[in-house]
Design a protein around this motif. Structure first.
Motif, PDB file in Angstrom:
ATOM      1  N   PHE A   1       8.260  -2.561  -4.969  1.00  0.00           N
ATOM      2  CA  PHE A   1       7.617  -3.740  -5.538  1.00  0.00           C
ATOM      3  C   PHE A   1       8.636  -4.806  -5.938  1.00  0.00           C
ATOM      4  CE2 PHE A   1       3.477  -1.488  -6.213  1.00  0.00           C
ATOM      5  CZ  PHE A   1       2.665  -2.490  -5.735  1.00  0.00           C
ATOM      6  N   GLU A   2       9.764  -4.380  -6.494  1.00  0.00           N
ATOM      7  CA  GLU A   2      10.788  -5.355  -6.890  1.00  0.00           C
ATOM      8  C   GLU A   2      11.342  -6.078  -5.659  1.00  0.00           C
ATOM      9  OE1 GLU A   2      11.601  -6.364  -9.782  1.00  0.00           O
ATOM     10  OE2 GLU A   2      10.430  -4.910 -10.946  1.00  0.00           O
ATOM     11  N   GLU A   3      11.506  -5.355  -4.579  1.00  0.00           N
ATOM     12  CA  GLU A   3      11.979  -5.976  -3.335  1.00  0.00           C
ATOM     13  C   GLU A   3      10.963  -6.990  -2.818  1.00  0.00           C
ATOM     14  OE1 GLU A   3      13.504  -4.658   1.135  1.00  0.00           O
ATOM     15  OE2 GLU A   3      13.042  -3.146  -0.403  1.00  0.00           O
ATOM     16  N   LEU A   4       9.691  -6.631  -2.888  1.00  0.00           N
ATOM     17  CA  LEU A   4       8.654  -7.564  -2.451  1.00  0.00           C
ATOM     18  C   LEU A   4       8.611  -8.816  -3.326  1.00  0.00           C
ATOM     19  CD1 LEU A   4       5.657  -5.167  -1.610  1.00  0.00           C
ATOM     20  CD2 LEU A   4       6.919  -6.592   0.001  1.00  0.00           C
ATOM     21  N   LEU A   5       8.722  -8.634  -4.653  1.00  0.00           N
ATOM     22  CA  LEU A   5       8.651  -9.787  -5.569  1.00  0.00           C
ATOM     23  C   LEU A   5       9.875 -10.691  -5.410  1.00  0.00           C
ATOM     24  CD1 LEU A   5       7.223  -8.061  -8.765  1.00  0.00           C
ATOM     25  CD2 LEU A   5       6.037  -9.618  -7.213  1.00  0.00           C
ATOM     26  N   ASN A   6      11.008 -10.109  -5.057  1.00  0.00           N
ATOM     27  CA  ASN A   6      12.186 -10.935  -4.812  1.00  0.00           C
ATOM     28  C   ASN A   6      12.003 -11.789  -3.562  1.00  0.00           C
ATOM     29  OD1 ASN A   6      13.619 -10.067  -7.051  1.00  0.00           O
ATOM     30  ND2 ASN A   6      14.561  -8.343  -5.944  1.00  0.00           N
ATOM     31  N   ASN A   7      11.356 -11.214  -2.554  1.00  0.00           N
ATOM     32  CA  ASN A   7      11.140 -11.955  -1.317  1.00  0.00           C
ATOM     33  C   ASN A   7       9.945 -12.897  -1.417  1.00  0.00           C
ATOM     34  OD1 ASN A   7      13.284 -10.622  -0.068  1.00  0.00           O
ATOM     35  ND2 ASN A   7      11.945  -8.927   0.626  1.00  0.00           N
TER      36      ASN A   7
ATOM     37  N   TRP B   1       2.136  -9.394  -8.121  1.00  0.00           N
ATOM     38  CA  TRP B   1       2.373  -9.208  -9.559  1.00  0.00           C
ATOM     39  C   TRP B   1       1.220  -8.414 -10.196  1.00  0.00           C
ATOM     40  CZ3 TRP B   1       6.762 -10.063 -12.108  1.00  0.00           C
ATOM     41  CH2 TRP B   1       7.694 -10.928 -11.583  1.00  0.00           C
ATOM     42  N   HIS B   2       0.028  -8.799  -9.875  1.00  0.00           N
ATOM     43  CA  HIS B   2      -1.140  -8.134 -10.491  1.00  0.00           C
ATOM     44  C   HIS B   2      -1.278  -6.690 -10.007  1.00  0.00           C
ATOM     45  CE1 HIS B   2      -2.983 -11.388 -12.797  1.00  0.00           C
ATOM     46  NE2 HIS B   2      -2.597 -12.221 -11.823  1.00  0.00           N
ATOM     47  N   LEU B   3      -1.013  -6.434  -8.708  1.00  0.00           N
ATOM     48  CA  LEU B   3      -1.048  -5.052  -8.225  1.00  0.00           C
ATOM     49  C   LEU B   3      -0.035  -4.190  -8.973  1.00  0.00           C
ATOM     50  CD1 LEU B   3      -1.329  -5.422  -4.341  1.00  0.00           C
ATOM     51  CD2 LEU B   3      -3.011  -4.385  -5.866  1.00  0.00           C
ATOM     52  N   TYR B   4       1.142  -4.750  -9.137  1.00  0.00           N
ATOM     53  CA  TYR B   4       2.242  -4.035  -9.790  1.00  0.00           C
ATOM     54  C   TYR B   4       1.899  -3.695 -11.240  1.00  0.00           C
ATOM     55  CZ  TYR B   4       7.205  -3.004 -10.762  1.00  0.00           C
ATOM     56  OH  TYR B   4       8.397  -2.388 -11.107  1.00  0.00           O
ATOM     57  N   VAL B   5       1.517  -4.712 -12.022  1.00  0.00           N
ATOM     58  CA  VAL B   5       1.259  -4.486 -13.442  1.00  0.00           C
ATOM     59  C   VAL B   5       0.001  -3.645 -13.664  1.00  0.00           C
ATOM     60  CG1 VAL B   5      -0.138  -6.568 -13.865  1.00  0.00           C
ATOM     61  CG2 VAL B   5       1.275  -5.626 -15.702  1.00  0.00           C
TER      62      VAL B   5
ATOM     63  N   ALA C   1       7.334   7.294  -8.966  1.00  0.00           N
ATOM     64  CA  ALA C   1       7.131   5.956  -9.534  1.00  0.00           C
ATOM     65  C   ALA C   1       8.382   5.110  -9.376  1.00  0.00           C
ATOM     66  CB  ALA C   1       6.746   6.081 -11.005  1.00  0.00           C
ATOM     67  N   ASP C   2       9.554   5.707  -9.421  1.00  0.00           N
ATOM     68  CA  ASP C   2      10.802   4.941  -9.263  1.00  0.00           C
ATOM     69  C   ASP C   2      10.901   4.359  -7.862  1.00  0.00           C
ATOM     70  OD1 ASP C   2      11.551   5.515 -11.862  1.00  0.00           O
ATOM     71  OD2 ASP C   2      12.624   7.361 -11.293  1.00  0.00           O
ATOM     72  N   ARG C   3      10.590   5.120  -6.835  1.00  0.00           N
ATOM     73  CA  ARG C   3      10.623   4.588  -5.479  1.00  0.00           C
ATOM     74  C   ARG C   3       9.601   3.467  -5.317  1.00  0.00           C
ATOM     75  NH1 ARG C   3      10.971  10.214  -3.956  1.00  0.00           N
ATOM     76  NH2 ARG C   3       8.785  10.171  -3.331  1.00  0.00           N
ATOM     77  N   ALA C   4       8.450   3.633  -5.969  1.00  0.00           N
ATOM     78  CA  ALA C   4       7.428   2.590  -5.891  1.00  0.00           C
ATOM     79  C   ALA C   4       7.910   1.307  -6.552  1.00  0.00           C
ATOM     80  CB  ALA C   4       6.146   3.089  -6.555  1.00  0.00           C
ATOM     81  N   ARG C   5       8.586   1.392  -7.710  1.00  0.00           N
ATOM     82  CA  ARG C   5       9.087   0.194  -8.386  1.00  0.00           C
ATOM     83  C   ARG C   5      10.139  -0.523  -7.532  1.00  0.00           C
ATOM     84  NH1 ARG C   5       9.228   3.922 -12.989  1.00  0.00           N
ATOM     85  NH2 ARG C   5       7.360   3.538 -14.261  1.00  0.00           N
TER      86      ARG C   5
ATOM     87  N   LYS D   1       0.841  -1.209   0.000  1.00  0.00           N
ATOM     88  CA  LYS D   1       0.000   0.000   0.000  1.00  0.00           C
ATOM     89  C   LYS D   1       0.872   1.253   0.000  1.00  0.00           C
ATOM     90  CE  LYS D   1      -4.076  -1.900   0.044  1.00  0.00           C
ATOM     91  NZ  LYS D   1      -4.888  -1.951   1.272  1.00  0.00           N
ATOM     92  N   TYR D   2       2.010   1.182   0.677  1.00  0.00           N
ATOM     93  CA  TYR D   2       2.940   2.301   0.655  1.00  0.00           C
ATOM     94  C   TYR D   2       3.452   2.535  -0.768  1.00  0.00           C
ATOM     95  CZ  TYR D   2       6.869   5.266   2.075  1.00  0.00           C
ATOM     96  OH  TYR D   2       7.750   6.316   2.222  1.00  0.00           O
ATOM     97  N   ALA D   3       3.812   1.436  -1.469  1.00  0.00           N
ATOM     98  CA  ALA D   3       4.304   1.560  -2.838  1.00  0.00           C
ATOM     99  C   ALA D   3       3.221   2.123  -3.766  1.00  0.00           C
ATOM    100  CB  ALA D   3       4.765   0.200  -3.333  1.00  0.00           C
TER     101      ALA D   3
END
Length: 589
Positions: free
Chosen positions: A506-512, A520-524, A499-503, A488-490
């Motif tokens: 999200f990338e950190e979350l997807l790695n974990n 994935w769906h929230l991100y895209v 948008a860069d900070r948000a990405r 939700k923060y992202a």
């Protein structure tokens, strides 16, 4: 009084209107409008008007002598005298009971005097049903520019003395003009031309004797005697008695007033066609005047019944739009647990700046709504707090806020009021509310409170403070709540920040959590919504390459194809279809 206004020997500037050699009459006028030669071309307009024409116009002025009507399309103002506008001029009914200024009316031209620029009008129904020749041609008129004719000034207290027009008499005042007598005989001769029996002719002549009206204003040169045009019964009776003595047995010398009928004037409006003007006729035997006709009473009764029926149906269907205190009282009795009705009731009092009544209604609503209806009570509390914040004092707001937090959903009360402070531009007040809430243990462990606080920080542009509070929330919250708070923060960074900070988040979350399909769906979805085409296409390709269930892959390909249909080309669409075929073939093996 003409004798007082024009003493003997006074030098006057006047215009000759008419002369009568046989009786020695000279009719003069001292009106300023009559002394100007053809003002504004009204003479040409008068030439177009003919006796018997039906015209429309607007009521310009209503006086004791009659109704002044501005004829449409001209600069002419005609006068409908009282006996030509009222059914019974001697009754208690006033002209203002039937006519109003700016009413659009229909009138019949009775007389047109091109020499004196005067037009006489009739508004009664008789003028439209009978032939114009039956109308009294000896009607007194009005100047075409709207000034009253001779004798009018004597009847009105506010008229100017220098606008009077008088008849200068050269012979004995008891003698009548032969021209007037001839005119009366000509009017009465209508009876002789009809194919009527002798008995019927006699009844008509008797009727003429029963109805008379005032004669025109006459003033002697020496000012010794004058007959004024007065609408009172006494003046009419005196004139009739004098003329009866002079012309005993000669019915043709009587000036008749024809049988009256209801006025035909009609104000242009959107009311029902069956609505009629009030009836001015007296009851047979001298009853009270001004009674409405039976048809009009029935029309009003039907209209009231229809309004009551419509309101009853609206109450049954809950579609009534309340417009009074009684309406709201009925609605709160019918729906005592409806916060929507109570809040509308509060707003009704606020519209009239009655804060105390609005406050009492809100307190009454909190007592009336059942204890099981927590959401309804919460809505009323929010309305009350917003009202206190806007119209109350800090002390009243603090008292209401403390009670609301204790009796209702405290966490949501804090969040809602912080949002109110922020929208009002009070950033410090909103910050103080979040700080006060997070000092309480139950709210410190609430992810909703932290998410609202993070969003507030990002919206206010405090990026450093937002990061600090994100780290603090990770320490206070349970581990299973971390993913939702960070995502939700992202999303808030996508919406209000960078948008860069948000990405990065999200990338950190997807790695974990690579198997969290929802991330994935929230991100895209956020990338597609913001129109980031290249980043969205890369994410779709990564999602296709990842290992996931068949159900999820079907959803991914569907979204991918819709995305290319919206932003891509036919070649890219075909490429997505080809990848889907390859995936199906791979799964089938």
């Amino acid at each position: 009084n003409p004798a007082a206004a024009y003493p003997v020997g006074t030098l006057v500037h006047a215009r000759v209107l008419t002369t009568n050699q046989s009786d020695g009459y000279v009719k003069l006028t001292t009106k300023a409008s009559a002394l100007v030669k053809d003002p504004n071309g009204r003479r040409k307009e008068l030439e177009k008007l003919k006796v018997g024409d039906t015209v429309s116009g607007k009521v310009q002025k209503i006086t004791s002598i009659g109704v002044f009507v501005a004829i449409s399309g001209t600069s002419i103002v005609g006068l409908a005298r009282k006996h030509a506008a009222l059914d019974d001029p001697t009754s208690n009914k006033q002209l203002t009971d039937l006519y109003n200024v700016d009413d659009v009316v229909r009138a019949k031209v009775l007389t047109v005097s091109r020499e004196t620029a005067k037009v006489s009008l009739g508004l009664l129904g008789k003028f439209f049903k009978k032939d114009p020749q039956n109308v009294d041609s000896d009607e007194e008129a009005v100047d075409a520019d709207g000034d009253e004719s001779e004798g009018d000034e004597a009847e009105e207290a506010d008229s100017d003395g220098d606008d009077e027009a008088v008849d200068v008499r050269m012979v004995d005042s008891d003698e009548d003009s032969d021209a007037d007598v001839k005119a009366m005989i000509q009017k009465a001769s209508i009876l002789e031309d009809d194919d009527l029996s002798g008995k019927f002719k006699k009844r008509r002549i008797d009727a003429l004797q029963d109805k008379t009206r005032q004669v025109p204003v006459k003033a002697d040169l020496d000012g010794k005697s004058a007959v004024h045009d007065d609408d009172s019964d006494s003046s009419v009776q005196n004139v009739f008695e004098k003329r009866s003595k002079r012309h005993a047995g000669d019915e043709s010398n009587l000036v008749p007033v024809w049988d009256t009928a209801a006025p035909t004037h009609r104000v242009v409006s959107d009311e029902d066609d069956d609505e009629e003007d009030s009836d001015g006729d007296e009851d047979e035997g001298g009853g009270k005047t001004g009674k409405m006709r039976t048809r009009q009473k029935e029309s009003l009764k039907r209209r009231k019944e229809a309004e009551v029926r419509a309101r009853e149906n609206a109450l049954v269907d809950d579609t009534l739009v309340p417009s009074s205190k009684d309406d709201f009282e009925r609605m709160v009795i019918a729906s005592p647990n409806s916060s929507y009705v109570w809040i509308q009731y509060v707003a009704f009092h606020l519209q009239s700046a009655d804060v105390e009544s609005a406050r009492s209604v809100a307190a009454r609503a909190l007592k009336t709504i059942g204890f099981r209806e927590e959401n309804e009570k919460y809505n009323v509390w929010i309305a009350l707090l917003n009202m206190e914040y806007k119209y109350g004092s800090p002390s009243t707001f603090e008292a209401a806020f403390t009670t609301a937090v204790a009796e209702s959903k405290g966490k949501y009360i804090f969040i809602a009021m912080a949002d109110t402070f922020e929208k009002a531009g009070d950033i410090a007040g909103a910050e103080a509310l979040f700080t006060k809430a997070l000092k309480r243990l139950q709210y410190k462990k609430s992810k909703k409170m932290w998410i609202a606080y993070h969003q507030f920080k990002i919206r206010s542009g405090d990026v450093t403070g937002a990061k600090e509070q994100l780290s603090r929330s990770m320490q206070c919250l349970s581990r299973h709540k971390h993913v939702e708070v960070i995502s939700k923060y992202a999303l808030s960074e996508f919406e209000f920040g960078s948008a860069d900070r948000a990405r990065v988040l999200f990338e950190e979350l997807l790695n974990n959590y690579p198997k969290r399909v929802d991330l994935w769906h929230l991100y895209v979805d956020k990338e597609v919504k913001l129109g980031h085409v290249s980043q969205s296409r890369k994410l779709f390709d990564r999602m296709i390459a990842s290992k996931s269930s068949t159900k999820n892959m079907k959803l991914v390909f569907k979204k991918y194809l819709e995305f290319e249909m919206k932003f891509g080309t036919s070649i890219l669409q075909e490429a997505v279809k080809q990848k889907a075929r390859e995936y199906v073939i791979g799964v089938s093996k």
